[in-house]
Motif scaffolding. Structure first.
Motif, short mmCIF file in Angstrom:
data_model
loop_
_atom_site.label_atom_id
_atom_site.label_comp_id
_atom_site.label_asym_id
_atom_site.label_seq_id
_atom_site.Cartn_x
_atom_site.Cartn_y
_atom_site.Cartn_z
N THR A 143 0.82 -1.21 0.00
CA THR A 143 0.00 0.00 0.00
C THR A 143 0.85 1.26 0.00
OG1 THR A 143 -0.16 -0.15 2.42
CG2 THR A 143 -1.96 -1.10 1.13
N SER A 144 1.99 1.24 0.70
CA SER A 144 2.86 2.42 0.74
C SER A 144 3.43 2.71 -0.64
CB SER A 144 4.00 2.20 1.75
OG SER A 144 3.50 2.09 3.06
N ILE A 145 3.89 1.68 -1.33
CA ILE A 145 4.46 1.87 -2.67
C ILE A 145 3.39 2.39 -3.64
CG2 ILE A 145 5.52 0.73 -4.64
CD1 ILE A 145 7.37 1.19 -2.23
N ILE A 146 2.18 1.83 -3.56
CA ILE A 146 1.10 2.30 -4.44
C ILE A 146 0.76 3.75 -4.14
CG2 ILE A 146 -1.35 2.00 -5.00
CD1 ILE A 146 -0.96 -1.02 -4.53
N CYS A 147 0.71 4.11 -2.85
CA CYS A 147 0.46 5.51 -2.47
C CYS A 147 1.54 6.43 -3.04
CB CYS A 147 0.41 5.65 -0.95
SG CYS A 147 -1.10 5.02 -0.18
N GLY A 148 2.78 5.97 -2.99
CA GLY A 148 3.88 6.76 -3.53
C GLY A 148 3.76 6.97 -5.03
N TYR A 169 3.54 16.73 1.23
CA TYR A 169 2.42 17.07 0.34
C TYR A 169 1.23 17.56 1.15
CZ TYR A 169 -1.04 16.44 -3.40
OH TYR A 169 -2.02 16.64 -4.34
N MET A 170 0.95 16.89 2.26
CA MET A 170 -0.18 17.29 3.11
C MET A 170 0.11 18.60 3.83
SD MET A 170 -2.52 15.11 2.52
CE MET A 170 -3.70 15.30 3.85
N ALA A 178 -1.88 13.48 9.17
CA ALA A 178 -1.50 13.69 7.77
C ALA A 178 -1.72 12.44 6.92
CB ALA A 178 -0.04 14.15 7.68
N PHE A 179 -1.20 11.31 7.36
CA PHE A 179 -1.28 10.09 6.55
C PHE A 179 -2.71 9.58 6.43
CE2 PHE A 179 -0.42 5.54 5.62
CZ PHE A 179 0.25 5.72 4.42
N PRO A 180 -3.48 9.45 7.54
CA PRO A 180 -4.86 8.98 7.38
C PRO A 180 -5.73 9.92 6.54
CG PRO A 180 -4.43 9.64 9.66
CD PRO A 180 -3.12 9.56 8.96
N LEU A 181 -5.50 11.23 6.63
CA LEU A 181 -6.26 12.17 5.81
C LEU A 181 -5.92 12.00 4.33
CD1 LEU A 181 -6.45 15.56 7.76
CD2 LEU A 181 -8.36 14.12 6.99
N PHE A 182 -4.66 11.74 4.03
CA PHE A 182 -4.27 11.49 2.64
C PHE A 182 -4.99 10.26 2.11
CE2 PHE A 182 -1.63 9.27 -0.47
CZ PHE A 182 -1.42 10.27 -1.42
N LEU A 183 -5.04 9.21 2.90
CA LEU A 183 -5.70 7.97 2.48
C LEU A 183 -7.19 8.20 2.23
CD1 LEU A 183 -4.05 5.43 4.98
CD2 LEU A 183 -3.36 5.96 2.64
N MET A 184 -7.82 9.02 3.07
CA MET A 184 -9.25 9.26 2.94
C MET A 184 -9.60 10.19 1.78
SD MET A 184 -10.66 9.61 6.84
CE MET A 184 -12.29 9.99 6.20
N ASN A 185 -8.77 11.22 1.58
CA ASN A 185 -9.12 12.27 0.62
C ASN A 185 -8.62 12.03 -0.80
OD1 ASN A 185 -10.28 13.54 2.79
ND2 ASN A 185 -8.67 15.05 3.07
N TYR A 186 -7.59 11.22 -0.95
CA TYR A 186 -6.96 11.11 -2.27
C TYR A 186 -7.02 9.70 -2.88
CZ TYR A 186 -5.03 15.75 -1.44
OH TYR A 186 -4.89 17.09 -1.21
N LEU A 187 -7.48 8.71 -2.13
CA LEU A 187 -7.49 7.35 -2.65
C LEU A 187 -8.91 6.85 -2.86
CD1 LEU A 187 -4.71 5.59 -0.53
CD2 LEU A 187 -4.47 6.89 -2.65
N ASN A 188 -9.04 5.83 -3.71
CA ASN A 188 -10.30 5.13 -3.87
C ASN A 188 -10.76 4.63 -2.49
OD1 ASN A 188 -11.56 2.21 -4.10
ND2 ASN A 188 -12.12 3.31 -5.98
N PRO A 189 -12.04 4.76 -2.17
CA PRO A 189 -12.51 4.40 -0.82
C PRO A 189 -12.15 2.98 -0.39
CG PRO A 189 -14.23 5.58 -1.99
CD PRO A 189 -13.13 5.36 -2.97
#
Length: 380
Positions: free
Chosen positions: A99-104, A191-192, A204-215
């Motif tokens: 998941t970290s690599i995909i987020c990157g 970025y955040m 920062a990290f949980p907000l990025f996951l919620m706001n920028y990724l597919n649910p």
């Protein structure tokens, strides 16, 4: 590599046992107490990280989230133990890495993260590795290295290897996996910082996951981070409880305790740690996670690292009497340095230096006194 030579011997379960074999029972007890204190400090940072997920995702208060997270941690380690955390840890590692690599990749190619970061954030302090000062920032790295080498959880994992070769390979693999995750998480944090400058760092990290990724994918990522943080806290909790039972309870309180009695004490200790963590987290909800980690590394490293190195490599050249004083003097010197108002991170240098001087100085002093005694005896 540092501990792998001990794997084939299978003679120790805890770091304080190494110290006890070299310096005696008192040194073993003192090292267990101080090492447990350092690990306990780090658990609080892990709980704060977990609580941030609940506050961001569910909008719950810090008190409710702390109760939930601590309950999960205690249940995780009580019902799973070391091997439970190890098996979940294998799944967690795959999920966390993937998941970290995909987020990157998404940050770089979909959201133009590198462009935003380089064009908005100034060179100082964001792109200077030593923006906090060379001495202080090097101390962060040094405290992490010696802190890891002084932590029961990592020692326990190495000792669980079937042989020294397996443990060495595992250590290299983990070291290789750390770099990409660290870089990606740093980029996400920067970025955040640009787009949500007013949020708490832990969000920062949980907000990025919620706001920028597919649910769906974001949900998997949040669950992975939650498991990772709880597993780390659980591992530290189990390490503290194991040291208390093996190095304090059995050695000093009840030497005849059977396996069943030790198991009850182990579980009771885990619950007690959970309660104390809950109280501290509720009263320090806005603190920085990394501050807890670095402070923990200092108090894990200063009493343990130098005595353990001497016990493994120079056991026959160091006097037993010097060990207990070195174990106490290192963290005491660091604590005094911090209380006097000096730079907190630089206290790692003070603690390690004092530990070395005390260990070597007392050994030389003993030899000097022994030489005088032998000379006097021969003359008489």
């Amino acid at each position: 590599m540092f501990y792998s030579k001990q794997v084939d011997k299978k003679s120790t379960e805890t770091i304080p046992q190494i110290i006890g074999n070299a310096y005696g029972k008192k040194a073993r007890t003192a090292s267990s107490i101080l090492l447990s204190l350092g690990m306990f400090i780090h658990i609080n940072g892990q709980i704060i990280a977990c609580a941030a997920l609940f506050t961001v995702v569910l909008g719950m208060s810090i008190t409710k989230t702390a109760v939930i997270v601590v309950s999960l941690l205690v249940a995780y380690v009580v019902f799973g133990g070391f091997w439970g955390s190890t098996m979940v840890g294998a799944v967690k590692t795959i999920l966390l890495y993937g998941t970290s690599i995909i987020c990157g990749l998404l940050l770089i190619f979909k959201f133009n993260g590198i462009r935003d970061i380089t064009s908005v954030l100034p060179q100082e302090p964001w792109f200077n590795l030593f923006s906090g000062g060379v001495s202080s920032d090097l101390a962060s790295g040094i405290s992490t290295i010696v802190g890891v080498l002084s932590t029961q959880t990592y020692f326990q994992a190495i000792m669980a290897g079937k042989d020294s070769k397996t443990s060495r390979r595992s250590a290299f693999l983990v070291a290789f996996l750390v770099f990409p995750i660290g870089i990606v998480c740093t980029m996400i944090g920067m970025y955040m910082r640009i787009h949500y400058p007013s949020i708490a760092p832990s969000e920062a990290f949980p907000l990025f996951l919620m706001n920028y990724l597919n649910p769906v994918f974001g949900g998997v990522c949040i669950a992975t981070v939650l498991i990772s943080s709880i597993a780390t806290g659980a591992g530290l909790t189990l390490g503290i409880a194991t040291m208390f039972v093996r190095d304090i309870y059995v050695q000093c309180i009840n030497k005849k305790a059977g396996d069943k009695k030790q198991l009850y004490i182990l579980r009771g200790t885990i619950i007690f740690i959970g309660i104390m963590t809950l109280i501290i987290v509720i009263n320090n909800k806005d603190s920085m996670i990394l501050n807890w980690g670095f402070l923990s590394m200092i108090f894990r490293a200063t009493p343990i690292f130098i005595p353990v190195v001497a016990a493994i490599f120079f056991k026959d050249k160091i006097r037993m009497e010097a060990g207990i004083y070195s174990i106490i003097a290192g963290p005491l010197a660091s604590l005094i340095w911090i209380l006097l108002g000096f730079e907190k991170m630089n206290s790692i240098y003070i603690g390690l230096t004092i530990s070395i001087f005390v260990l070597l100085g007392m050994s030389e002093l003993f030899r000097f006194r022994q030489g005088i005694h032998d000379t006097g005896h021969s003359k008489s």
